[in-house]
Design a protein around this motif. Sequence first.
Motif, PDB file in Angstrom:
ATOM      1  N   VAL A 265       0.835  -1.204   0.000  1.00  0.00           N
ATOM      2  CA  VAL A 265       0.000   0.000   0.000  1.00  0.00           C
ATOM      3  C   VAL A 265       0.866   1.248   0.000  1.00  0.00           C
ATOM      4  CG1 VAL A 265      -1.710   1.308   1.313  1.00  0.00           C
ATOM      5  CG2 VAL A 265      -1.923  -1.175   1.125  1.00  0.00           C
ATOM      6  N   GLU A 266       1.912   1.249   0.808  1.00  0.00           N
ATOM      7  CA  GLU A 266       2.783   2.424   0.886  1.00  0.00           C
ATOM      8  C   GLU A 266       3.486   2.670  -0.449  1.00  0.00           C
ATOM      9  OE1 GLU A 266       5.373   1.763   4.184  1.00  0.00           O
ATOM     10  OE2 GLU A 266       3.880   2.398   5.683  1.00  0.00           O
ATOM     11  N   ALA A 267       3.911   1.613  -1.109  1.00  0.00           N
ATOM     12  CA  ALA A 267       4.571   1.768  -2.408  1.00  0.00           C
ATOM     13  C   ALA A 267       3.606   2.346  -3.439  1.00  0.00           C
ATOM     14  CB  ALA A 267       5.117   0.425  -2.889  1.00  0.00           C
ATOM     15  N   GLN A 390      13.855  -0.216  -4.172  1.00  0.00           N
ATOM     16  CA  GLN A 390      12.893  -0.900  -3.318  1.00  0.00           C
ATOM     17  C   GLN A 390      11.465  -0.475  -3.638  1.00  0.00           C
ATOM     18  OE1 GLN A 390      13.810  -3.391  -1.117  1.00  0.00           O
ATOM     19  NE2 GLN A 390      11.598  -3.765  -1.162  1.00  0.00           N
ATOM     20  N   LEU A 391      11.268   0.809  -3.951  1.00  0.00           N
ATOM     21  CA  LEU A 391       9.938   1.296  -4.293  1.00  0.00           C
ATOM     22  C   LEU A 391       9.421   0.604  -5.548  1.00  0.00           C
ATOM     23  CD1 LEU A 391       7.536   3.208  -4.012  1.00  0.00           C
ATOM     24  CD2 LEU A 391       8.861   4.942  -5.254  1.00  0.00           C
ATOM     25  N   VAL A 392      10.255   0.538  -6.572  1.00  0.00           N
ATOM     26  CA  VAL A 392       9.863  -0.123  -7.820  1.00  0.00           C
ATOM     27  C   VAL A 392       9.590  -1.597  -7.567  1.00  0.00           C
ATOM     28  CG1 VAL A 392      10.546  -0.642 -10.187  1.00  0.00           C
ATOM     29  CG2 VAL A 392      11.230   1.523  -9.143  1.00  0.00           C
ATOM     30  N   ASN A 393      10.465  -2.242  -6.811  1.00  0.00           N
ATOM     31  CA  ASN A 393      10.288  -3.668  -6.511  1.00  0.00           C
ATOM     32  C   ASN A 393       8.976  -3.926  -5.778  1.00  0.00           C
ATOM     33  OD1 ASN A 393      12.735  -4.396  -7.679  1.00  0.00           O
ATOM     34  ND2 ASN A 393      13.877  -4.135  -5.771  1.00  0.00           N
ATOM     35  N   ASP A 394       8.659  -3.054  -4.824  1.00  0.00           N
ATOM     36  CA  ASP A 394       7.438  -3.246  -4.043  1.00  0.00           C
ATOM     37  C   ASP A 394       6.187  -3.027  -4.890  1.00  0.00           C
ATOM     38  OD1 ASP A 394       8.919  -3.855  -1.828  1.00  0.00           O
ATOM     39  OD2 ASP A 394       8.663  -1.909  -0.831  1.00  0.00           O
ATOM     40  N   ILE A 395       6.239  -2.071  -5.805  1.00  0.00           N
ATOM     41  CA  ILE A 395       5.073  -1.805  -6.644  1.00  0.00           C
ATOM     42  C   ILE A 395       4.772  -2.996  -7.548  1.00  0.00           C
ATOM     43  CG2 ILE A 395       4.326  -0.454  -8.664  1.00  0.00           C
ATOM     44  CD1 ILE A 395       5.309   2.027  -7.258  1.00  0.00           C
TER      45      ILE A 395
END
Length: 482
Positions: A265-267, A390-395
């Motif tokens: 959700v945060e990503a 990490q943001l891209v990976n999480d999305i």
Amino acid sequence: MDPDSRSIVIIIGAGVSGISAAKTLAENGIADLLILEASDRIGGRIRKESFGGVSVELGAGWIAGVGGKAPNPVWEIAAKFGLRSCFSDYSNARYNIYDQSGKIFPSGIAADSYKKAVDSAIQRLRDQESNCVEDVPDGTESPLTPIELAIDFILHDFEMAEVEPISTYVDFGEREYLVADERGYEYLLYKMAEDFLFTSEEKILDNRLKLNKVVRELQHSRNGVTVKTEDGCIYEASYVVLSASIGVLQSDLICFRPPLPRWKVEAIEKCDVMIYTKVFLKFPYKFWPCGPDKEFFIYAHERRGYYTFWQQMENAYPSSNILVVTLTNGESKRVEAQADEETLKEAMGVLRDMFGSEIPTATDILVPRWWNNRFQRGSYSNYPIISNNQLVNDIKAPVGRIFFTGEHTSERFNGYVHGGYLAGIDTSKALLEEMRKNENTSFLREPLLALTESDTVSGLQKCDVPTQLYLSGKLGISEAIL
């Protein structure tokens, strides 16, 4: 629930990512798939509409990234099917900047202002990258004059929405081609769909594509996913590929049970949504300069983004007498909320500033509303200027048996049609790898494109889907291009 409504894979959304994902799965033997599309057509944010006697593109309109060493896959598909397009040279726009009295800024002043703005923007990006924060006091002056505001709008809402160097231009080339084909940009998606869905006379008749199916709830567990639609239908699948836009994911259209984990959700919330509105105006005759170096012109106003960027469509559609003005973000939301008559009045005021009070009033106007479309909620994703892997990976990481795809999951090409296309391939490859590792894979050995919706595959096992599959980098975009 219909006993035949269980599939191996359900793809939610029939935009370019959903279609390319389904095509990849079908080519690898997964014919027992189902595509649920909320609207009455395929294409997503690729959408044509008849206006002024021609087909205009309300959403994606350009094939960006052409002429480099590596071929852009969307350009290759367009060439294969003879999609008509025209080269667009944005560089000339800076020499066609009008002030409010209708005078064009001298080329020297325009070039100096543009260079100053570019240098300032690049320096600010470097400062932000080196300090790893979003707001760095760099001592640069904010744009104040109308020409500075206009150029700032062009740079930051168009050319420099991404951190330099832009992967699309580095990988595929710097040329951009405007799609100008009566069949529309979406024609490419129909041709892709023909490879795995039954069609007749260029119409998709395959019952594995279901239109007007608005997905409202995804119940997911270790055993599979249950999909509930707004019309009360229930579908079950071993896996789901969700190609909803980042704007939809940020909205409350789709409910997840159990809720998505906090990291997911945060990503999703950190990724910005860009709204890009092309307002089309039809006139009884031309009153603006035409020619290859006059395709674009700019209006310098003290209000940033106020009917700033204009395009005449004569290069694409001769004698069409159509102008297009592009609005973004706040201006897009404002214009979407008001009556088209008010938008026409505002646009005509700007045009009369540039070309005089005697010009004719437009006979027709077309205003797309991507922000207020609950199936889109914006035009494309825009990652924060300073973000990390990490943001891209999480999305893009899956959650259980739900795999996420779309242009917003493309690390190198988010915001582009080819990004969505390659993301669909990439996601399907990741899903296929997971199925090979954990499921009964006998049905994966040979493509079985002749299966009908009533055919089922049994013997599926319970499993968890690890996010490490995405984080390993073994199934990246580069492999999808090959």
